[in-house]
Each structure stands twice: as structure tokens, then as C-alpha cells.
Design a protein around this motif. Structure first.
Motif, PDB file in Angstrom:
ATOM      1  N   HIS A 163       0.870  -1.174   0.000  1.00 31.46           N
ATOM      2  CA  HIS A 163       0.000   0.000   0.000  1.00 31.46           C
ATOM      3  C   HIS A 163       0.905   1.221   0.000  1.00 31.46           C
ATOM      4  N   ILE A 164       0.778   2.056  -1.018  1.00 30.87           N
ATOM      5  CA  ILE A 164       1.649   3.213  -1.159  1.00 30.87           C
ATOM      6  C   ILE A 164       0.831   4.499  -1.221  1.00 30.87           C
ATOM      7  N   LEU A 165       1.477   5.607  -0.885  1.00 28.59           N
ATOM      8  CA  LEU A 165       0.874   6.925  -0.971  1.00 28.59           C
ATOM      9  C   LEU A 165       1.581   7.690  -2.086  1.00 28.59           C
ATOM     10  N   CYS A 166       0.820   8.299  -2.974  1.00 26.04           N
ATOM     11  CA  CYS A 166       1.451   9.006  -4.081  1.00 26.04           C
ATOM     12  C   CYS A 166       0.594  10.172  -4.541  1.00 26.04           C
ATOM     13  N   ALA A 167       1.236  11.058  -5.293  1.00 26.56           N
ATOM     14  CA  ALA A 167       0.579  12.238  -5.846  1.00 26.56           C
ATOM     15  C   ALA A 167       1.358  12.669  -7.071  1.00 26.56           C
ATOM     16  N   SER A 168       0.788  13.574  -7.848  1.00 26.53           N
ATOM     17  CA  SER A 168       1.484  14.060  -9.038  1.00 26.53           C
ATOM     18  C   SER A 168       2.584  15.038  -8.626  1.00 26.53           C
ATOM     19  N   PRO A 169       3.654  15.137  -9.415  1.00 28.58           N
ATOM     20  CA  PRO A 169       4.707  16.115  -9.123  1.00 28.58           C
ATOM     21  C   PRO A 169       4.166  17.542  -9.050  1.00 28.58           C
ATOM     22  N   LEU A 229      -3.666  13.506  -3.012  1.00 27.55           N
ATOM     23  CA  LEU A 229      -2.898  12.311  -2.669  1.00 27.55           C
ATOM     24  C   LEU A 229      -3.810  11.097  -2.628  1.00 27.55           C
ATOM     25  N   ILE A 230      -3.311   9.986  -3.137  1.00 35.62           N
ATOM     26  CA  ILE A 230      -4.068   8.725  -3.148  1.00 35.62           C
ATOM     27  C   ILE A 230      -3.239   7.644  -2.491  1.00 35.62           C
ATOM     28  N   ARG A 231      -3.909   6.754  -1.767  1.00 35.69           N
ATOM     29  CA  ARG A 231      -3.249   5.573  -1.196  1.00 35.69           C
ATOM     30  C   ARG A 231      -3.879   4.348  -1.836  1.00 35.69           C
ATOM     31  N   CYS A 232      -3.050   3.517  -2.449  1.00 31.50           N
ATOM     32  CA  CYS A 232      -3.564   2.345  -3.160  1.00 31.50           C
ATOM     33  C   CYS A 232      -2.478   1.278  -3.187  1.00 31.50           C
ATOM     34  N   LEU A 233      -2.833   0.083  -3.654  1.00 32.16           N
ATOM     35  CA  LEU A 233      -1.828  -0.947  -3.882  1.00 32.16           C
ATOM     36  C   LEU A 233      -0.879  -0.486  -4.982  1.00 32.16           C
ATOM     37  N   SER A 234       0.356  -0.936  -4.898  1.00 32.92           N
ATOM     38  CA  SER A 234       1.388  -0.416  -5.792  1.00 32.92           C
ATOM     39  C   SER A 234       1.191  -0.827  -7.243  1.00 32.92           C
TER      40      SER A 234
END
Length: 292
Positions: A163-169, A229-234
Motif C-alpha cells: 500500500h503506497i501513498l502518491c501524488a502528481s509532481p 494524494l491517493i493511497r492504493c496498492l502499488s
């Protein structure tokens, strides 16, 4: 011979929700199936079915016996196929179970390549988001994400996901990059509903979502376009991460990885169609960069 036939009829319960459906699948009448189960119960001296006004369901002993029947009957079929010289050929019906997200992000080319290689196998893919009972549901193979409960199934590991947290640059350049999960309360969060309950290593975030999306793909698309920001499976975000459309943040607070496994029932006694599919999936998925 009667015992063997009774076992065949009882094994037909796998993958069917009622006695009537199982009877139709084996081209016998419902009373014939009921009598076969009754003979087995008398011979074993244990109840195999629980009967009520709402229908019937397997007892614990019935579930265990059903699994053994399926395994033993498959071994008989394999022995007969071997004697006929058919064991080296993959053919027949194959039912596989896959998580929903695998359909969109991983499995379509894997399934297409298998069908091209083994034209005599008729494949049915079932997509759901729950842990299946392969024996009761008549499934041959499943690909599962997460730790398996105690099980008699054979499992082949193909990799792991997180489970990762990511967002656009662009979003991070405008709003700043969080340094701790608690910082997320000041950010725009994208989730599957109105509320966020995200578990991190040593911290649980509870907050309101700025954007609720009913699908993972919709949430990822929103994050790519700078919505938050979104948290989802990688693995569903893998291509976006690799292309630079999304950037991973707070990696040091991620929970331990989850295994991805191909599971099946009969081991070495499995029909060639099952063994060929397992080997094909293991080889393909172990090379997939999303599971490294």
C-alpha cells in the motif's frame, strides 16, 4: 462402483449453490443426488449436509470430504489420461479466480498468451474481491494478494505489493510534500468514500476525503491530474510511477509488503491444464516489474 459414483455426485456440489443446480450439472435428478449423499452419510456415519428451510450447506466434515473427493477423482482422471497418453496435453475446462484489479492492470495479456499457447483449454476467469473457497466454488486456480489463512492449498509466490501513498509532481510542487502521516490532514486526500482511515507504520490517519471515487482507476486518474494524494496498492499505480506521472511519498511509513501468490489444489496430481496454467502465470508474473 456405487461408492465411486456417489463420490462423483457429491463432488458435483463444488461450485454450485444448491442440490438442484448440482443435479442438473451431473444430468441426474435431485432425488438421485440426495440418495447418493444419504448413502455416503450412512457409510461415513457423519452428516455431510445441514438441511434447513433456507436450503442446505456443507458441514465441516462435508467440506473436508468434498475436498478429498475432488482431489481423489482428479487423481483418477489423471491416471486414466496418462494411460491414454493424454497427460502431456492441456485440454478441458479451467476455472480461475482473480482479484478485480488484476483484470485491468495485469492479467489480460497473461490470459491471452496462455490461450494462444494452449488452444484446447476453455478458460473461465472469475473476478471478485474476496478470499475464495476453491473446493466449494469448483475453482482450479486463484491468484491472491495477501497472507493466506491456514490452508491445504498449494501456493507459488510470484512477488509482493505494498500500500503506497502518491501524488502528481505538480500537486507536490504546489502543496508541498508531507513528511509525516499527520501532515496529510492539511492535504487534499482522494479515497473511496467520504472518510479516510489509512494505516501506516506506527500511525493511523483518520480524516475527511476531499474527493471520493468509487473506482481505483478513477482515483488514480484524479491523482495524476493533480487532485490530491491517493493511497492504493502499488501495482495499479505502477505504470504512472514509472512514467513519472505520480511520485511516491512517505515510503518510510509504509506497512510491510503483501505477498502475491498463485494457489491451486491438487499439486502434482493436478490435471495438465491446471499445471500448465500455474507454470505460465508464475513465469509471467515473476517477470512483471509491478511485483518486484
Amino acid at each position: 462402483m456405487e461408492r465411486y459414483r456417489d463420490m462423483q455426485l457429491f463432488a458435483a456440489l463444488a461450485g454450485h449453490t444448491s442440490l438442484a443446480a448440482a443435479a442438473r450439472a451431473t444430468c441426474v435428478s435431485a432425488p438421485t443426488l440426495v440418495r447418493a449423499v444419504a448413502r455416503l452419510e450412512a457409510r461415513l456415519r457423519v452428516p455431510l449436509l445441514l438441511r434447513s428451510t433456507q436450503g442446505v450447506r456443507l458441514t465441516d466434515a462435508g467440506q473436508a470430504y468434498l475436498a478429498d473427493c475432488v482431489r481423489l477423482l482428479a487423481a483418477v482422471d489423471a491416471a486414466e489420461a496418462s494411460a491414454k497418453g493424454l497427460q502431456t496435453e492441456a485440454q478441458g475446462n479451467l476455472r480461475v479466480f482473480l482479484p478485480f484489479l488484476f483484470s485491468r492492470y495485469v492479467m489480460a495479456p497473461v490470459l491471452a498468451a496462455y490461450m494462444e499457447r494452449y488452444p484446447d483449454v476453455r478458460l473461465k476467469a472469475c473476478y471478485h474481491d474476496y478470499y475464495p473457497n476453491l473446493h466449494e466454488e469448483g475453482l482450479d486456480v486463484a491468484i491472491l494478494v495477501g497472507h493466506l489463512p491456514n490452508s491445504s492449498l498449494i501456493a507459488r509466490s510470484v512477488g509482493q505489493v505494498r500500500h503506497i501513498l502518491c501524488a502528481s509532481p505538480d500537486y507536490l510542487a504546489t502543496h508541498g510534500e508531507p513528511q509525516h502521516p499527520d501532515d496529510l490532514k492539511q492535504h487534499r486526500l482522494i479515497a473511496g468514500g467520504d472518510r479516510v482511515a489509512w494505516d501506516f507504520h506506527g500511525y493511523q490517519l483518520k480524516a475527511r476525503a476531499r474527493l471520493g471515487c468509487t473506482t481505483v482507476q478513477g482515483a488514480i486518474n484524479a491523482a495524476v491530474h493533480g487532485a490530491g494524494l491517493i493511497r492504493c496498492l502499488s501495482y495499479p499505480a505502477h505504470e504512472h510511477l514509472r512514467s513519472g506521472q505520480l511520485r511516491r511519498v512517505l515510503a518510510g511509513y509504509e506497512q510491510p509488503p503483501l505477498p502475491v501468490q498463485v494457489v491451486y489444489r491438487e499439486g502434482r496430481n493436478a490435471p495438465m491444464r491446471v499445471r500448465s496454467f500455474v507454470e505460465h502465470c508464475v513465469a509471467q508474473l515473476r517477470e512483471h516489474p509491478a511485483f518486484q
